[in-house]
Design a protein around this motif. Structure first.
Motif, short mmCIF file in Angstrom:
data_model
loop_
_atom_site.label_atom_id
_atom_site.label_comp_id
_atom_site.label_asym_id
_atom_site.label_seq_id
_atom_site.Cartn_x
_atom_site.Cartn_y
_atom_site.Cartn_z
N CYS A 266 24.46 40.02 38.70
CA CYS A 266 25.65 39.16 38.64
C CYS A 266 25.49 38.00 39.62
CB CYS A 266 26.91 39.96 38.97
SG CYS A 266 27.22 41.32 37.83
N GLN A 267 25.61 36.80 39.12
CA GLN A 267 25.42 35.63 39.96
C GLN A 267 26.73 35.07 40.52
OE1 GLN A 267 23.12 32.90 37.51
NE2 GLN A 267 21.22 33.82 38.22
N THR A 268 27.86 35.59 40.05
CA THR A 268 29.15 35.11 40.55
C THR A 268 30.07 36.29 40.85
OG1 THR A 268 30.48 34.94 38.52
CG2 THR A 268 28.90 33.19 38.93
N ARG A 269 31.08 36.02 41.67
CA ARG A 269 32.17 36.97 41.93
C ARG A 269 33.47 36.19 41.89
NH1 ARG A 269 35.37 39.20 45.97
NH2 ARG A 269 34.63 37.78 47.58
N ALA A 270 34.44 36.68 41.13
CA ALA A 270 35.70 35.96 40.94
C ALA A 270 36.81 36.59 41.77
CB ALA A 270 36.08 35.95 39.46
N VAL A 271 37.67 35.74 42.31
CA VAL A 271 38.82 36.19 43.10
C VAL A 271 40.07 35.54 42.51
CG1 VAL A 271 39.89 36.24 45.38
CG2 VAL A 271 37.39 36.32 45.18
N PHE A 272 41.03 36.38 42.11
CA PHE A 272 42.27 35.85 41.53
C PHE A 272 43.46 36.38 42.33
CE2 PHE A 272 39.20 35.75 38.08
CZ PHE A 272 39.30 34.42 37.71
N PRO B 188 32.08 40.59 38.36
CA PRO B 188 33.02 41.43 39.11
C PRO B 188 34.20 40.60 39.58
CG PRO B 188 31.05 41.02 40.39
CD PRO B 188 30.79 40.45 39.04
N VAL B 189 35.39 41.18 39.52
CA VAL B 189 36.63 40.45 39.81
C VAL B 189 37.40 41.17 40.90
CG1 VAL B 189 38.83 39.66 38.85
CG2 VAL B 189 36.77 39.62 37.42
N ASP B 190 37.94 40.40 41.83
CA ASP B 190 38.93 40.92 42.79
C ASP B 190 40.30 40.38 42.42
OD1 ASP B 190 36.87 42.09 44.16
OD2 ASP B 190 37.16 40.96 46.02
N PHE B 191 41.28 41.27 42.33
CA PHE B 191 42.67 40.88 42.16
C PHE B 191 43.39 41.13 43.48
CE2 PHE B 191 41.41 42.28 37.85
CZ PHE B 191 41.71 41.13 37.14
N CYS C 222 48.80 41.29 36.46
CA CYS C 222 47.70 41.57 37.37
C CYS C 222 47.07 42.93 37.06
CB CYS C 222 48.21 41.55 38.81
SG CYS C 222 46.96 41.95 40.05
N PHE C 223 47.89 43.96 36.99
CA PHE C 223 47.37 45.30 36.76
C PHE C 223 46.81 45.45 35.35
CE2 PHE C 223 50.98 46.48 39.87
CZ PHE C 223 50.23 46.01 40.94
N ALA C 224 47.44 44.76 34.38
CA ALA C 224 46.98 44.83 33.00
C ALA C 224 45.58 44.25 32.85
CB ALA C 224 47.95 44.09 32.08
N GLN C 225 45.29 43.18 33.60
CA GLN C 225 43.97 42.57 33.48
C GLN C 225 42.87 43.51 33.94
OE1 GLN C 225 43.19 39.75 31.96
NE2 GLN C 225 45.34 39.39 31.48
N GLY C 226 43.09 44.19 35.06
CA GLY C 226 42.09 45.15 35.53
C GLY C 226 41.90 46.29 34.54
N ALA C 227 43.01 46.78 34.00
CA ALA C 227 42.92 47.87 33.02
C ALA C 227 42.20 47.42 31.77
CB ALA C 227 44.33 48.36 32.68
N THR D 122 41.12 45.83 43.32
CA THR D 122 42.46 45.31 43.56
C THR D 122 42.86 45.54 45.00
OG1 THR D 122 43.13 45.76 41.27
CG2 THR D 122 44.89 45.43 42.88
N ILE D 123 43.35 44.48 45.63
CA ILE D 123 43.92 44.56 46.98
C ILE D 123 45.41 44.31 46.83
CG2 ILE D 123 43.93 43.59 49.29
CD1 ILE D 123 41.05 42.69 48.83
#
Length: 504
Positions: free
Chosen positions: A311-317, A381-384, A406-411, A434-435
């Motif tokens: 994975c070349q990127t990591r996303a934070v939302f 990989p995503v951080d919420f 927020c929770f729906a996206q992770g699920a 998720t934090i």
């Protein structure tokens, strides 16, 4: 990278790569990978259960941490040893929060008292009416203050703060339009007090004050720097110079006098709580070992995706408008720290280091980039990040829908959805963490930032690189100076661009 760590990376690469849905067949999955930490501003839950790490990966990464000397490197940082080997400096931003070498903590406390005195004097009217502050800096001298002020002053600010970083004059003029010279202070934030962009903007701000009828423009300037002599030489009264230690790196400096605009906007009590939240995270990081150490656990996941899954990127939302500047802040923290290609001893790195950090704000981003996250060919990989207590006073439906999304996206990223029509199929098995903060306040924001600082440190240690220099930013600046000076010739493309712009 040593032979031992190279062998451990090979062992990690050979481990099976389980699907997320299979991992949740283990009834203890959630308890093993999701933890809540009690902090001064409220609890924060760190849920890494929707990542592909399992017990075998945890053991292997723990062995890697041992082989990389993680415990010793962590102790050396808190002891004030010179772990920034390329610049022969200590790394002491934690001392600014009261956690570190005793003498450094005492020095930081004294400098904080100096800043507190000036902040309270301004609030008391000693410098006359002050309604605005234009904070001029760039990089770490601007990103941290901008994030904290934007996040924590939505309801009320003691002083209206405008952070200006860009050398583009449009940025400074926008601040000028919002401020009255007669009631405005200028903070000049530069570790060296020589940064070209900052000093150019500072001179223009002085000119603006003078043109606006301020008889003594320098009397309206506060200098925030590790080079106080240069600030005094430039013209700032020494009583309005707020120093910080040379051992504090720029992107770790918002806890120092660089945080002056935060304290001025919020008041000293809130700034102290900001420090306290970070200190609580420091203590957790310093005193907790193994998988229970939350920044270390996050680094295991980061390296799993970067090194083992390509994975070349990591996303934070951030699913909180108050944290809209957090992805930009983390871009510098993570990419400037770990965007390296040599090890501590100057040898080429054996594999990728920092991914590209990017992100945005939910729910806006759902209608922009989430198409790629769910159905694109890149594994990201995503951080919420979200807060349970809303930051608004509107109908609770707003916040309920925000958190539901927020929770729906992770699920959804994890579960996916099958369909005969490929255009409507979701492959799933896509990771997220998720934090979830109980509340967003000065203490929890301080803890969140400190968590990411230590996460970045852990990544650097496990990769065997120095997270605390940033020589990669220098070459472009050197060339820009030579262009302005007219002292160099370049490739035909660059020369043509200079001619077209009338710079040659």
């Amino acid at each position: 990278m040593t032979d031992a760590t190279r062998a451990l990376w090979a062992d990690l690469a050979a481990l099976p790569k389980p699907a997320l849905k299979d991992l949740f067949a283990d009834s203890g999955r959630l308890d093993a990978w999701s933890s809540a930490l009690a902090l001064p501003g409220g609890r924060i839950r760190f849920d890494w259960s929707k990542t592909h790490l399992d017990a075998a990966h945890a053991r292997a990464f723990s062995s890697l941490a041992d082989a990389a000397g993680f415990t010793g490197r962590r102790a050396a940082m808190f002891a004030g040893e010179h772990i920034n080997v390329t610049e022969d400096r200590a790394v002491e931003h934690t001392a600014l929060r009261g956690v570190g070498r005793e003498t450094s903590v005492e020095e930081a406390h004294a400098l904080h008292l100096r800043m507190k005195g000036l902040v309270e004097a301004i609030h008391a009217g000693v410098l006359g009416e002050v309604r605005h502050l234009i904070h001029i800096g760039i990089g770490g001298s601007a990103l941290g203050p901008n994030l904290a002020v934007d996040a924590l002053t939505r309801d009320e600010a003691r002083v209206d703060v405008h952070v200006v970083a860009n050398i583009d004059g449009c940025a400074l003029e926008e601040a000028f339009r919002a401020c009255d010279p007669a009631t405005t202070l200028i903070a000049v934030a530069s570790k060296t007090f020589t940064t070209t962009e900052t000093m150019t903007n500072a001179q223009s701000a002085l000119d603006w004050l003078k043109a606006g009828g301020v008889a003594d423009p320098f009397g309206r300037v506060i200098a925030l720097t590790a080079a106080p002599d240069k600030a005094v030489e430039w013209g700032v009264d020494e009583t309005r110079v707020l120093p910080f230690a040379e051992s504090v790196g720029g992107r770790y400096s918002l806890w120092s006098s660089i945080g002056f605009p935060i304290a001025l906007a919020l008041g000293w009590q809130d700034f102290a709580e900001f420090l306290d939240g970070a200190a609580a995270m420091d203590e957790h990081f310093r005193d907790t070992d193994g998988l229970a150490n939350l920044p270390l656990r996050a680094a295991f996941a980061d390296l799993y995706y970067t090194r083992l899954r390509g994975c070349q990127t990591r996303a934070v939302f951030a699913y909180d408008e108050r944290l809209r500047l957090l992805p930009s802040y983390l871009q510098q923290l993570e990419m400037e720290s770990n965007g390296k290609s040599v090890t501590l001893d100057g040898q080429p790195v054996d594999g990728p280091t920092a991914p590209i950090t990017w992100g945005g704000v939910g729910t806006d981003a759902q209608h922009a980039v989430f198409q790629l996250l769910h159905q694109g060919t890149n594994l990201v990989p995503v951080d919420f990040i979200a807060a349970i207590i809303p930051g608004d006073s509107l109908d609770p439906a707003h916040h309920r829908n925000l958190l539901a999304n927020c929770f729906a996206q992770g699920a959804a990223l994890m579960a996916g959805k099958a369909a005969k029509d490929g255009a409507r199929a979701y492959p799933g098995d896509r990771p997220s963490a998720t934090i979830l903060c109980e509340d967003l306040n000065p203490a929890t924001l301080g803890a969140l930032i400190a968590f990411h600082e230590h996460r970045t440190f852990c990544n650097g240690v496990l990769l065997g690189i120095n997270s605390f220099d940033q020589f990669g930013v220098e070459l472009g600046k050197e060339i820009a100076k030579s262009i302005v000076a007219g002292s160099a010739r370049f490739d035909p493309s660059t020369e043509a661009l200079l001619d077209a712009a009338g710079i040659n």
